[in-house]
Design a protein around this motif. Structure first.
Motif, mmCIF file in Angstrom:
data_model
loop_
_atom_site.group_PDB
_atom_site.id
_atom_site.type_symbol
_atom_site.label_atom_id
_atom_site.label_comp_id
_atom_site.label_asym_id
_atom_site.label_seq_id
_atom_site.Cartn_x
_atom_site.Cartn_y
_atom_site.Cartn_z
ATOM 1 N N ILE A 79 4.530 -7.112 10.525
ATOM 2 C CA ILE A 79 4.205 -6.374 9.218
ATOM 3 C C ILE A 79 6.000 -5.556 9.185
ATOM 4 C CG2 ILE A 79 2.508 -5.877 8.727
ATOM 5 C CD1 ILE A 79 2.838 -2.401 10.214
ATOM 6 N N TYR A 80 6.477 -5.445 9.970
ATOM 7 C CA TYR A 80 7.535 -5.532 10.116
ATOM 8 C C TYR A 80 8.801 -6.520 9.602
ATOM 9 C CZ TYR A 80 6.628 -0.032 9.902
ATOM 10 O OH TYR A 80 6.064 0.624 9.542
ATOM 11 N N GLY A 81 8.569 -7.348 9.884
ATOM 12 C CA GLY A 81 9.159 -8.898 9.788
ATOM 13 C C GLY A 81 10.240 -8.923 10.742
ATOM 14 N N ARG A 82 8.913 -9.099 12.448
ATOM 15 C CA ARG A 82 9.682 -9.566 13.509
ATOM 16 C C ARG A 82 8.334 -10.736 13.519
ATOM 17 N NH1 ARG A 82 14.180 -8.446 14.647
ATOM 18 N NH2 ARG A 82 13.504 -8.068 17.056
ATOM 19 N N GLN A 83 8.699 -12.094 13.003
ATOM 20 C CA GLN A 83 7.816 -12.739 13.085
ATOM 21 C C GLN A 83 7.122 -13.767 14.314
ATOM 22 O OE1 GLN A 83 6.921 -13.989 10.122
ATOM 23 N NE2 GLN A 83 8.283 -12.388 9.805
ATOM 24 N N HIS A 84 8.165 -13.799 15.214
ATOM 25 C CA HIS A 84 7.655 -13.732 16.782
ATOM 26 C C HIS A 84 6.028 -13.214 17.242
ATOM 27 C CE1 HIS A 84 9.947 -10.314 17.148
ATOM 28 N NE2 HIS A 84 9.967 -10.300 18.385
ATOM 29 N N ALA A 95 -2.046 -2.630 7.809
ATOM 30 C CA ALA A 95 -1.093 -2.324 5.857
ATOM 31 C C ALA A 95 -1.276 -2.772 4.875
ATOM 32 C CB ALA A 95 -0.253 -3.533 7.083
ATOM 33 N N LYS A 96 -2.815 -4.019 4.895
ATOM 34 C CA LYS A 96 -3.016 -3.549 4.105
ATOM 35 C C LYS A 96 -3.699 -2.846 3.234
ATOM 36 C CE LYS A 96 -3.757 -8.460 4.972
ATOM 37 N NZ LYS A 96 -5.162 -10.145 5.560
ATOM 38 N N LEU A 109 15.700 4.924 16.960
ATOM 39 C CA LEU A 109 15.122 6.001 16.873
ATOM 40 C C LEU A 109 13.885 5.312 15.868
ATOM 41 C CD1 LEU A 109 18.176 8.113 15.786
ATOM 42 C CD2 LEU A 109 16.227 8.440 17.346
ATOM 43 N N ARG A 110 14.104 4.496 15.285
ATOM 44 C CA ARG A 110 12.836 3.816 14.248
ATOM 45 C C ARG A 110 11.950 2.915 14.935
ATOM 46 N NH1 ARG A 110 14.789 -1.360 10.971
ATOM 47 N NH2 ARG A 110 12.390 -1.093 10.747
ATOM 48 N N VAL A 111 10.665 4.299 13.878
ATOM 49 C CA VAL A 111 9.316 3.699 14.327
ATOM 50 C C VAL A 111 8.244 2.957 13.194
ATOM 51 C CG1 VAL A 111 9.018 5.765 16.102
ATOM 52 C CG2 VAL A 111 8.829 6.296 13.682
ATOM 53 N N PRO A 112 7.104 2.375 13.657
ATOM 54 C CA PRO A 112 6.144 1.883 12.825
ATOM 55 C C PRO A 112 6.084 3.560 11.606
ATOM 56 C CG PRO A 112 5.460 2.117 14.911
ATOM 57 C CD PRO A 112 7.140 2.158 14.808
ATOM 58 N N LEU A 113 5.624 3.518 10.922
ATOM 59 C CA LEU A 113 5.021 4.363 9.461
ATOM 60 C C LEU A 113 4.104 3.934 8.903
ATOM 61 C CD1 LEU A 113 4.188 8.065 9.897
ATOM 62 C CD2 LEU A 113 6.093 7.833 7.758
ATOM 63 N N LEU A 114 2.873 3.635 9.280
ATOM 64 C CA LEU A 114 1.487 3.553 7.971
ATOM 65 C C LEU A 114 0.371 4.627 7.871
ATOM 66 C CD1 LEU A 114 2.234 1.095 9.656
ATOM 67 C CD2 LEU A 114 0.529 0.426 8.948
ATOM 68 N N ILE A 115 0.547 5.075 6.164
ATOM 69 C CA ILE A 115 -0.682 6.186 5.969
ATOM 70 C C ILE A 115 -0.744 5.341 4.734
ATOM 71 C CG2 ILE A 115 -0.534 8.120 4.799
ATOM 72 C CD1 ILE A 115 2.151 9.209 5.283
ATOM 73 N N GLY A 159 -1.031 -1.267 0.731
ATOM 74 C CA GLY A 159 -0.651 -2.786 0.953
ATOM 75 C C GLY A 159 0.979 -2.506 0.384
ATOM 76 N N GLN A 160 1.451 -1.492 -0.457
ATOM 77 C CA GLN A 160 2.968 -1.397 -0.553
ATOM 78 C C GLN A 160 3.507 -1.148 0.381
ATOM 79 O OE1 GLN A 160 3.608 -2.933 -3.435
ATOM 80 N NE2 GLN A 160 1.788 -2.579 -4.972
ATOM 81 N N ARG A 161 4.696 -0.634 -0.211
ATOM 82 C CA ARG A 161 5.967 -0.521 1.071
ATOM 83 C C ARG A 161 6.806 0.675 0.320
ATOM 84 N NH1 ARG A 161 5.129 -4.690 4.829
ATOM 85 N NH2 ARG A 161 6.720 -3.550 6.184
ATOM 86 N N TYR A 162 7.547 1.455 1.355
ATOM 87 C CA TYR A 162 8.252 2.121 0.608
ATOM 88 C C TYR A 162 9.476 2.190 2.075
ATOM 89 C CZ TYR A 162 10.348 6.602 -0.300
ATOM 90 O OH TYR A 162 11.141 7.877 -0.630
#
Length: 586
Positions: free
Chosen positions: A39-44, A54-55, A335-341, A350-353
């Motif tokens: 969901i963060y563009g890491r296609q592998h 995420a939906k 430092l970067r982490v996933p964050l889903l609410i 299903g949208q992104r910020y």
């Protein structure tokens, strides 16, 4: 006229948001999980259950931890206070003396349960987890794993999936969630998974997913990206999670080849990185399956109608990028982490910020999203009430209309975008009814780290970043031993040491890093002096696919970036002076 009035009344009612409802909370936490997800563009990556959540969620593309170390990061997230205020920068201190989120909810009538690792120092404290707590000797298990690891990343053909600790945590979490749904009270369930934290010990079948050459080619890095940037100060380097021990027979046999990672001048190779990435990605896919079990319970009981779900991690991890296998840095990998609410009443599911946000924002956000009752006399009966230092992201989740209706007395700290941000590669999110997703006024994230060194160990002839820049891409050898380490913040200042606090300010376009002198006796930061070292990295027009490919050239000494550097330094210093309250120790 009557039909016109009726139409007008129906129009008004259709645009009056339903009142904000109280909800349960499911908090899913991971250890060392950077946004290495599909969901963060890491296609592998093979992570279908993250995609499934995420939906139903707002996905925050650029979420940052306050410190890339588990104890202080979790303390900051769960207290809503910055490390400078809690006094927690590493492992010498903890949150004690400050209110944490599960305690607030427990004192507000919620059943609270914790499975796995939520706090760094967790336990069966009824004031925190009043319903159930289970971590099954997390640290003991980790130690036992390290004792039989055949290699740094070890696929396991012997033990069944049920043997692994994260399977145990998901089993207990599912059982606890089922039980909580039968209770009349609202609940908070925190579930903290171990992987992809070390040791990278994974069921073999998940490792097999990533033996695919196409997947491996997708994460390849250039030689420049695999070494520590020659234009960057060694203060920002951090060694290391251990020697890299290569697999034999896919982990079945004890390693017979190893690489020492303690030399800043030694670059990673793609072979070395492949070893770590296969173990790391396999661990992520394994915990993805465990997440799916929780989502199944959410589906089975239709908990999406009355439950807020937050999924995140304490921090990220370097897997060979910049020649580092460790966290403890101010680079994005760390430092970067996933964050889903996910919230039942969000119009933006299903949208992104796309703007930077911080983990410290989670507490303030949940204070609004949960709509829980709040009695200060009960909540703060034995702790001092401190203002939360993060910003609420509830307007982003709920939309401006519902947020203003629910909190009419609160000051707006967001705006509605009028057009596409010229510096952004993303357009504003829009709900099905045409409502634009609000954008927070603060569009930067602040993170930090400590660095200390004995003055006698800092070579006087050690090449500085400006010298390295003048050398172009040619690396000037630096000391082969570790000079800078994290500081013991519980000790008084030592005149024989250089003691620094490093801060990063991450905007959509740049990352600025500054290391300031810090007195550990008086807990004062020398903002009146020039920073000990500075770094500047360009993130303009960045896409999710650029993760691990940026921050390889320090622009701080380039004259063309002088105004940018000065502007960001002023922004950082102004923020520190205005917003940060230091906790004195000793």
């Amino acid at each position: 006229m009557k039909w016109k009035f009726l139409f007008f009344s129906m129009f008004i009612r259709s645009h009056v948001a339903e009142p904000l409802k109280q909800t349960n909370l499911l908090l899913i936490m991971f250890d060392d999980l950077r946004p290495e997800l599909s969901i963060y563009g890491r296609q592998h990556m093979v992570t279908p259950n993250f995609e499934r959540l995420a939906k139903r969620s707002i996905v925050f593309d650029y979420a940052f931890s306050q410190v890339a170390v588990c104890n202080p990061s979790r303390d900051s997230l769960l207290t809503g206070l910055r490390p400078d205020t809690t006094g927690t920068y590493n492992f010498q201190q903890s949150y004690w003396g400050h209110l944490i989120l599960p305690t607030q909810l427990s004192r507000s009538g919620y059943n609270t349960a914790g499975v796995g690792k939520i706090l760094h120092w967790d336990g069966a404290n009824k004031d925190i987890w009043n319903y159930y707590q289970y971590d099954n000797d997390w640290y003991g298990y980790q130690g036992r794993e390290e004792g039989f690891m055949n290699s740094s990343a070890m696929p396991d053909k012997i033990h069944p999936e049920e043997w692994f600790r994260d399977h145990d945590f998901s089993r207990k979490a599912v059982q606890t969630l089922e039980n909580l749904t039968k209770e009349p009270k609202y609940f908070m369930l925190g579930v903290g998974f171990k992987l992809p934290h070390l040791a990278l010990h994974v069921p073999h079948k998940y490792y097999e997913i990533y033996k695919n050459k196409d997947r491996m080619n997708a994460w390849k890095l250039s030689k420049r990206e695999l070494r520590f940037p020659p234009t960057t100060s060694e203060i920002s380097w951090r060694c290391c999670a251990g020697n890299l021990d290569f697999m034999r027979e896919e982990g079945a046999l004890r390693f017979n080849r190893s690489v020492w990672l303690g030399d800043i001048n030694v670059a990673f190779t793609n072979e070395m990185r492949d070893e770590l990435m296969m173990g790391y990605c396999a661990g992520v896919s394994f915990v993805d399956k465990q997440v799916g079990k929780l989502l199944d319970v959410m589906d089975r009981h239709n908990l999406w109608q009355n439950t807020t779900v937050v999924l995140t991690a304490d921090h990220g991890m370097h897997n060979g990028e910049k020649g580092i296998w460790e966290k403890w840095t101010l680079f994005d990998e760390s430092l970067r982490v996933p964050l889903l609410i996910s919230h039942p009443q969000s119009p933006f599911q299903g949208q992104r910020y796309h703007e930077p946000v911080e983990l410290i924002d989670v507490y303030a956000t949940l204070n609004e999203l949960l709509a829980a009752p709040s009695d200060p006399k009960k909540i703060y009966k034995d702790v001092k009430k401190l203002p939360l230092q993060g910003k609420s992201l509830a307007p982003v989740v709920l939309g401006s209309q519902l947020w203003q209706q629910a909190f009419p007395a609160k000051i707006k700290h967001y705006h509605i975008p009028l057009s596409r941000n010229k510096s952004s590669v993303a357009t504003p999110a829009v709900s099905a009814s045409g409502e634009l997703m609000p954008v927070m006024d603060q569009n930067f994230a602040i993170s930090q780290v400590t660095r200390c060194a004995q003055k006698s160990k800092i070579p006087k002839d050690s090449p500085t970043p400006p010298q390295n820049q003048q050398a172009g891409n040619k690396r000037i050898p630096r000391p082969h031993w570790l000079i800078w380490t994290d500081c013991d913040m519980g000790k008084k200042d030592d005149p024989l040491e250089v003691s620094l606090l490093g801060y990063s300010l991450r905007t959509p376009d740049y990352k600025y890093i500054a290391y300031f002198h810090f007195n550990r006796t008086t807990w004062t930061l020398r903002l009146d002096q020039p920073p000990y070292q500075q770094e500047l990295y360009d993130h303009k027009n960045e896409t999710l696919a650029d993760f691990t490919h940026r921050e390889v050239v320090n622009l701080a000494m380039r004259p063309t970036y002088s105004n940018t550097l000065q502007g960001l330094r002023k922004k950082l210093i102004d923020f520190i002076r205005t917003n940060i309250v230091f906790k004195k120790r000793l």
